[in-house]
Scaffold this motif. Structure first.
Motif, PDB file in Angstrom:
ATOM      1  N   GLU A  39      -7.124  -0.717   1.969  1.00  0.00           N
ATOM      2  CA  GLU A  39      -5.777  -0.824   2.531  1.00  0.00           C
ATOM      3  C   GLU A  39      -4.762  -1.255   1.466  1.00  0.00           C
ATOM      4  O   GLU A  39      -3.646  -0.737   1.407  1.00  0.00           O
ATOM      5  N   ASP A  40      -5.175  -2.192   0.605  1.00  0.00           N
ATOM      6  CA  ASP A  40      -4.287  -2.638  -0.479  1.00  0.00           C
ATOM      7  C   ASP A  40      -3.970  -1.488  -1.431  1.00  0.00           C
ATOM      8  O   ASP A  40      -2.836  -1.330  -1.880  1.00  0.00           O
ATOM      9  N   GLY A  43      -1.573   0.853   0.233  1.00  0.00           N
ATOM     10  CA  GLY A  43      -0.245   0.233   0.231  1.00  0.00           C
ATOM     11  C   GLY A  43       0.422   0.333  -1.128  1.00  0.00           C
ATOM     12  O   GLY A  43       1.615   0.634  -1.233  1.00  0.00           O
TER      13      GLY A  43
END
Length: 97
Positions: A39-40, A43
């Motif tokens: 997810e990082d 992002g």
């Protein structure tokens, strides 16, 4: 005496242990960390893409402003030339501008 159920259970434990040693079996904590890292990364990629889009918009606005300034300067030069020509014609014709 080892029952068939115990034999299967031992085999499953052996397989799970082998997978864990090979790094192929993840604990819920490791899976959560991996999901968070994923997810990082997504992002960060999205933020970079948004930054690139903003830079593209700024470059376009800059080019448009440059074009507008060039056109405005050309128009001012043309008007100045017309004014000079009118003054020259007025002097040659004996009239004042």
């Amino acid at each position: 005496m080892i029952t068939a159920q115990q034999g299967r259970s031992d085999a499953a434990m052996d397989i799970a242990e082998a997978l864990e040693c090979a790094g192929l079996l993840m604990s819920p904590e490791v899976a959560a960390e991996l999901a968070q890292a994923h997810e990082d990364c997504i992002g960060a990629c999205l933020a970079r893409w948004e930054e690139e889009q903003e830079n593209a918009r700024l470059r376009l606005a800059w080019k448009s402003a440059q074009r507008g300034r060039r056109e405005a300067r050309a128009e001012l030069r043309a008007r100045a030339s017309v004014t000079k020509l009118r003054a020259l014609l007025a002097r040659q014709g004996g009239e004042r501008p």
